[in-house]
Scaffold this active site. Structure first.
Site, PDB file in Angstrom:
ATOM      1  N   ASP A   1       0.860  -1.188   0.000  1.00  0.00           N
ATOM      2  CA  ASP A   1       0.000   0.000   0.000  1.00  0.00           C
ATOM      3  C   ASP A   1       0.895   1.236   0.000  1.00  0.00           C
ATOM      4  O   ASP A   1       1.715   1.414   0.898  1.00  0.00           O
ATOM      5  CB  ASP A   1      -0.883  -0.015   1.247  1.00  0.00           C
ATOM      6  CG  ASP A   1      -2.008   1.002   1.180  1.00  0.00           C
ATOM      7  OD1 ASP A   1      -1.785   2.101   0.628  1.00  0.00           O
ATOM      8  OD2 ASP A   1      -3.103   0.707   1.684  1.00  0.00           O
TER       9      ASP A   1
ATOM     10  N   ASP B   1       4.650  -0.074  -8.264  1.00  0.00           N
ATOM     11  CA  ASP B   1       4.311   0.648  -9.488  1.00  0.00           C
ATOM     12  C   ASP B   1       4.048   2.122  -9.222  1.00  0.00           C
ATOM     13  O   ASP B   1       3.611   2.845 -10.117  1.00  0.00           O
ATOM     14  CB  ASP B   1       3.079   0.021 -10.150  1.00  0.00           C
ATOM     15  CG  ASP B   1       1.873   0.028  -9.236  1.00  0.00           C
ATOM     16  OD1 ASP B   1       0.937   0.814  -9.488  1.00  0.00           O
ATOM     17  OD2 ASP B   1       1.869  -0.727  -8.252  1.00  0.00           O
TER      18      ASP B   1
END
Length: 265
Positions: free
Chosen positions: A170, A206
């Site tokens: 996260d 990412d």
């Protein structure tokens, strides 16, 4: 160590700033809400979702009946060596933090039957998914932990892990939530304690802001060395990497992941 960037030698710290804008703040808007409830537990500082979609009957049964047999209890001292968690003992131990749906962890466990794996995941639905795979494929070299991975790192004996993986964590994009990111100076130090000399920490993300954050923390840590020698070393997955469901989603949405490897000195 100097490496090549745009045809000229640069030091690792300079390269990380060139590639990932380390000195710049995250660009995510501060009003972007995180998907899920925020929770804390125990003496640690875990933040995240505990439960999402309602479990199916078989998933609930796995949580109730299989998970207790595989779950680590860290209220008592860890066995030494940690490899004796498994019977018969394994040759090496690895940890994956936040395994999500378990795609990568399952693939690694099947590919390395002589290695013992600990998967840490507080999200109940992810735990149910991996339990179903463990049951279906009769996997014997995975143990699970549903709590705060920083507490787990404090529990394992020093120098007991050959590798730690943190894959698509996260990113907590809002600046006021950066303290909730798993990678912090304290957790970097905890990983350094837990890893064996020449062990590895591998990080896949990412979100460039979190990649830059991670590089900044690891590059200033005296116990770690970034293993990249050329751009493809962080732009492409390492050999035999298993793409996760989240990784495929990021690719569909046009986000390219970075693949970082750090060696414990």
């Amino acid at each position: 160590m100097a490496v090549l960037y745009a045809g000229r030698p640069v030091q690792k710290c300079e390269r990380s700033r060139l590639m990932f804008n380390i000195d710049q703040p995250d660009s995510a808007p501060d009003n972007e809400d995180h998907d899920g409830d925020v929770v804390m537990h125990g003496q640690g500082s875990f933040f995240g979702r505990r439960k999402g979609h309602k479990l199916r009957a078989h998933q609930a049964d796995l949580i109730e009946n299989l998970l207790p047999h595989l779950s680590l209890q860290i209220d008592s001292p860890a066995p030494e060596p940690l490899t004796t968690l498994f019977d018969p003992p394994v040759e090496h131990m690895r940890l994956e933090i936040g395994f999500g749906g378990g795609e990568h962890l399952i693939a690694e466990a099947l590919a390395h039957p002589d290695t013992g794996f600990i998967g840490a995941e507080p999200y109940v639905n992810g735990m149910a998914k991996i339990l179903a795979r463990i049951e279906a494929e009769n996997i014997r070299n995975i143990r699970l932990f549903a709590g705060d991975a920083s507490e787990l790192l404090a529990w394992v004996p020093a120098g007991s892990l050959a590798r730690i993986d943190l894959i698509h964590p996260d990113p907590w994009p809002k600046r006021r939530h950066w303290k909730r990111r798993f990678v912090q100076d304290a957790t970097v130090a905890a990983m350094a304690r837990a890893l064996t000399p020449h062990g590895e920490f591998r990080f896949v993300c990412d979100i460039d802001g979190y990649t830059a954050w991670t590089l900044a923390h690891l590059l200033r840590a005296p116990c770690f060395d970034w293993l990249a020698q050329r751009a493809d070393d962080w732009r492409k997955p390492w050999p035999n990497y298993t793409m996760t469901r989240y990784g495929r989603k990021a690719e569909r949405e046009g986000r390219r992941a970075n693949y970082l490897r750090f060696e414990r000195l």
